[in-house]
Design a protein around this motif. Structure first.
Motif, short mmCIF file in Angstrom:
data_model
loop_
_atom_site.label_atom_id
_atom_site.label_comp_id
_atom_site.label_asym_id
_atom_site.label_seq_id
_atom_site.Cartn_x
_atom_site.Cartn_y
_atom_site.Cartn_z
N THR A 1 -8.22 31.22 33.17
CA THR A 1 -9.27 31.23 32.15
C THR A 1 -9.01 30.29 30.99
OG1 THR A 1 -8.24 33.03 30.90
CG2 THR A 1 -9.71 33.65 32.71
N GLY A 2 -7.78 29.84 30.82
CA GLY A 2 -7.47 28.99 29.68
C GLY A 2 -7.17 29.73 28.41
N SER A 3 -7.20 31.06 28.44
CA SER A 3 -6.86 31.83 27.25
C SER A 3 -5.36 31.72 26.98
CB SER A 3 -7.25 33.30 27.43
OG SER A 3 -6.50 33.88 28.49
N PHE A 4 -4.96 32.12 25.77
CA PHE A 4 -3.55 32.00 25.39
C PHE A 4 -2.67 32.81 26.32
CE2 PHE A 4 0.14 33.59 23.04
CZ PHE A 4 0.74 32.39 22.69
N LEU B 1 -9.13 30.92 40.97
CA LEU B 1 -10.46 30.98 40.35
C LEU B 1 -10.38 30.45 38.94
CD1 LEU B 1 -13.42 31.83 40.09
CD2 LEU B 1 -12.62 34.12 39.46
N PHE B 2 -11.05 29.34 38.67
CA PHE B 2 -11.17 28.79 37.33
C PHE B 2 -12.46 29.32 36.71
CE2 PHE B 2 -8.38 25.80 39.40
CZ PHE B 2 -7.47 25.44 38.42
N THR B 3 -12.35 30.02 35.61
CA THR B 3 -13.53 30.58 34.97
C THR B 3 -13.21 30.85 33.51
OG1 THR B 3 -15.21 32.32 35.12
CG2 THR B 3 -12.93 32.98 35.50
N HIS B 4 -14.22 31.29 32.77
CA HIS B 4 -14.03 31.65 31.37
C HIS B 4 -13.64 33.12 31.28
CE1 HIS B 4 -15.19 27.81 29.92
NE2 HIS B 4 -16.45 27.91 30.30
N PRO C 1 -19.59 35.98 21.89
CA PRO C 1 -19.98 34.65 22.35
C PRO C 1 -19.41 34.35 23.72
CG PRO C 1 -18.24 34.50 20.70
CD PRO C 1 -18.68 35.95 20.74
N ASP C 2 -19.96 33.33 24.36
CA ASP C 2 -19.54 32.97 25.71
C ASP C 2 -18.15 32.37 25.75
OD1 ASP C 2 -21.93 33.85 26.47
OD2 ASP C 2 -22.77 31.91 27.03
N GLY C 3 -17.55 32.17 24.63
CA GLY C 3 -16.21 31.60 24.62
C GLY C 3 -16.21 30.26 23.91
N ASP C 4 -15.01 29.81 23.55
CA ASP C 4 -14.84 28.55 22.84
C ASP C 4 -15.10 27.39 23.80
OD1 ASP C 4 -14.16 26.45 21.29
OD2 ASP C 4 -12.13 27.15 20.82
N PRO C 5 -16.00 26.44 23.42
CA PRO C 5 -16.25 25.31 24.32
C PRO C 5 -14.99 24.51 24.62
CG PRO C 5 -17.96 25.46 22.64
CD PRO C 5 -16.89 26.44 22.26
N ALA D 1 -12.29 25.61 25.47
CA ALA D 1 -11.49 26.27 26.50
C ALA D 1 -11.48 25.46 27.78
CB ALA D 1 -12.03 27.67 26.78
N VAL D 2 -12.50 24.62 28.01
CA VAL D 2 -12.52 23.83 29.24
C VAL D 2 -11.37 22.85 29.26
CG1 VAL D 2 -14.05 22.04 28.33
CG2 VAL D 2 -13.99 22.50 30.79
N TYR D 3 -10.93 22.37 28.08
CA TYR D 3 -9.79 21.46 28.04
C TYR D 3 -8.50 22.19 28.39
CZ TYR D 3 -13.17 18.45 25.76
OH TYR D 3 -14.28 17.71 25.48
N ASP D 4 -8.39 23.44 27.98
CA ASP D 4 -7.24 24.24 28.40
C ASP D 4 -7.25 24.45 29.91
OD1 ASP D 4 -6.36 24.51 25.77
OD2 ASP D 4 -7.65 26.25 25.43
N LEU D 5 -8.45 24.61 30.48
CA LEU D 5 -8.55 24.74 31.92
C LEU D 5 -8.08 23.48 32.63
CD1 LEU D 5 -11.98 26.57 32.45
CD2 LEU D 5 -9.70 27.49 32.85
N LEU D 6 -8.41 22.32 32.05
CA LEU D 6 -7.98 21.06 32.66
C LEU D 6 -6.46 20.95 32.65
CD1 LEU D 6 -10.63 18.58 31.20
CD2 LEU D 6 -10.63 19.72 33.41
#
Length: 582
Positions: A90-93, A114-117, A125-129, A131-136
């Motif tokens: 998810t890219g979360s901490f 599974l890559f997701t938010h 909110p849907d999450g920090d935009p 976060a996609v960079y953390d996913l990368l």
């Protein structure tokens, strides 16, 4: 009684592995494939029609929770690498801190990623935009183990984000990739889809068996030996390439298409593929096709495929009208429709109607020897203002209640259940005005072979429902014009215009009755289920319907409904052979 914490290790291990087998990507079902979209082009939610989506539970979260139950469970689970093989990124901490540890716990087993938010509630909110960079960044870490990726899912907000993550992983070989699940939540207007990069599959074609792509354009490689193929809300591959994949995938079990016509097919002559061999799919279990204003290519595969009608459940959905029956060039679909003897028609809401086949009745002698066929379901979108535009002199051509039965006629239908679900206006608190006589009469005209009819109706709609059931085909029911109760009741001249315009589109080849014939001429048994207790006026509507049918030579043998007042019952006995009180 044995305590759960005292279970033997082998039993506990079986329980934990059973939990692993239940894990799936968002929108995926193991027991029953999900329709490849939940929202129509205008954002309308159809999840209540197909059933609720099965929300996946992240396996690693389950495993961590279970490993904290007791020391014995934790020691057991840490020695079972297969339990940790589902990685939800998810890219979360917390996720960034744990991902390396999770990869180590998987040992050398194949992994599902599974890559997701992160999950969020409606109030969050849907999450920090960002976060996609953390996913990368995490995708680069996962890429070091790409040779062990067996299932890859990327479920993000936009198709651009999906393409970015896929491009990051594309630099790594995935020789074991068995399932590719690409899904973005944005409902595009049909253009501007980000394209998934091909570099992920450039190294070597993996043994891909499941391909799902929604709201994203997937480059069409020579896919073969697929078991599940779902393409939704995006451009379709060229029809010739799609048919090549279908012919090379005899093990295919699910085919779901909701796609736009590619440019290559727009330039192709209409009969260019007429001589090509059909793709025979003997193991197909679910066929789901959806055609709409933007995504209009799904039905183009029907003339080129063959399947087993006894084992293939078919779901068709379309918006608008069809010019001819969908099974004209598809013998498998024609065989399935021709075997339907019992069906249910439901008006789900003012904008959506459907019919679905029902299994043979165990109480019917006629169905005792009938061989079971797979389910057939047809859904079609209606206009909220079906019929006449108040500013136009001529009526508009819009979808009708009977459109699904025109698209897929049921020539052997003998028993029909009709549910006209009452809808309530938020201000008036009364059932919405949507069942006018003209619409319902056309519905009855399309089921000429029905011998038993079961109708669920609200008393507020009784006059129109039974006026249509006692009407002559293509005639305005006597006493209905000019009462202002619905479309088609505004006057004989306007109704004549409506029928004249419809006559330009409909031909006698649809199998409708001759001029002046009563609708449903074979009907012999009628059951009326009331949504609320009817009044005397509504019961008189039933009596007038039975009178009209008896006068036309289509006398009812049996009527099942609530108890009638004696004055209505005395008149009704002259028109019906037998009356049964529910």
């Amino acid at each position: 009684m044995i305590r759960l914490t005292d279970f033997p290790d082998d039993i506990l291990e079986e329980i934990f592995h059973a939990m692993r087998s239940l894990m799936c990507f968002p929108g995926e079902r193991h027991s029953e494939p999900l329709y490849p979209h939940d929202h129509d082009d205008d954002g309308e939610d159809y999840r209540n029609v197909y059933g609720p989506r099965r929300r996946p539970v992240p396996l690693w979260a389950n495993v961590i929770a279970l490993s904290h139950v007791c020391t014995h469970w934790r020691r057991l689970m840490l020695t079972r690498p297969r339990l940790w093989t589902f990685l939800r990124v998810t890219g979360s901490f917390a996720n960034r801190m744990m991902i390396n540890e999770m990869l180590e716990r998987t040992g050398g087993f194949p992994i599902s990623v599974l890559f997701t938010h992160p999950f969020h509630t409606d109030s969050e909110p849907d999450g920090d935009p960002s976060a996609v960079y953390d996913l990368l960044a995490l995708a680069s870490v996962i890429g070091d183990c790409s040779e062990r990726i067996q299932e890859l899912g990327i479920v993000l907000d936009t198709s651009e984000q999906v393409a970015l993550v896929l491009d990051t992983l594309g630099r790594c070989p995935v020789p074991m990739l068995d399932k590719l699940w690409l899904d973005s939540a944005d409902a595009n207007s049909g253009s501007g889809f980000a394209a998934a990069r091909t570099s992920l599959l450039d190294h070597a074609m993996p043994p891909l068996r499941v391909l799902h792509a929604r709201n994203i354009s997937v480059p069409w490689l020579p896919y073969e030996r697929l078991v599940r193929l779902e393409l939704a809300c995006g451009p379709a591959p060229p029809l010739a390439a799609l048919l090549h994949t279908l012919r090379a995938s005899p093990q295919l079990e699910l085919l779901a298409l909701r796609t736009a016509t590619p440019k290559a097919d727009l330039r192709r002559p209409p009969h260019a593929l007429a001589d090509e061999p059909r793709a025979f799919l003997p193991r197909l279990r679910r066929l789901q096709l959806h055609v709409g204003p933007l995504f209009d290519a799904a039905f183009s595969v029907l003339p080129h495929i063959a399947f087993a009608p006894r084992t293939t459940a078919v779901t068709l959905r379309f918006d608008g009208r069809v010019s001819s029956p969908l099974y004209e060039d598809c013998g498998s679909l024609e065989a399935l429709a021709g075997a339907v003897r019992r069906a249910a028609f439901v008006l789900h809401r003012p904008t959506l109607a459907s019919f679905s086949s029902l299994p043979p009745s165990p109480y019917s002698d006629a169905d005792a020897d009938a061989e079971p066929f797979a389910p057939l379901t047809v859904l079609w979108r209606l206009s909220e203002d079906e019929g006449r535009s108040p500013r136009a002199r001529r009526p508009r051509r819009v979808p009708r209640l009977c459109e699904g039965l025109k698209a897929v006629p049921l020539p052997a239908l003998t028993e029909l259940s009709v549910a006209l679900v009452p809808f309530y206006d938020a201000d008036a608190r009364e059932p919405a005005e949507r069942d006018d006589v003209a619409r319902l009469r056309r519905l009855w005209e399309s089921v000429r072979t029905v011998r038993r009819l079961e109708v669920g109706v609200h008393p507020a709609h009784a006059r129109r429902v039974f006026a249509a059931l006692g009407a002559r085909a293509r005639e305005v029911p006597l006493g209905e014009a000019g009462e202002g109760q619905g479309i088609g009741e505004e006057g004989g001249e306007e109704e004549e215009e409506l029928e004249e315009e419809e006559g330009e589109e409909e031909e006698d080849s649809w199998g409708e009755g001759a001029e002046g014939e009563i609708v449903c001429p074979a009907l012999r048994s009628l059951r009326v289920n009331w949504w609320t207790r009817p009044g005397v006026d509504e019961l008189w509507c039933v009596e007038r319907c039975c009178l009209a049918r008896a006068s036309a030579g289509a006398r009812l043998e049996c009527l099942e409904t609530v108890e009638f007042p004696e004055i209505v019952l005395a008149s009704l006995r002259h028109h019906v052979d037998r009356i049964e009180v529910l």
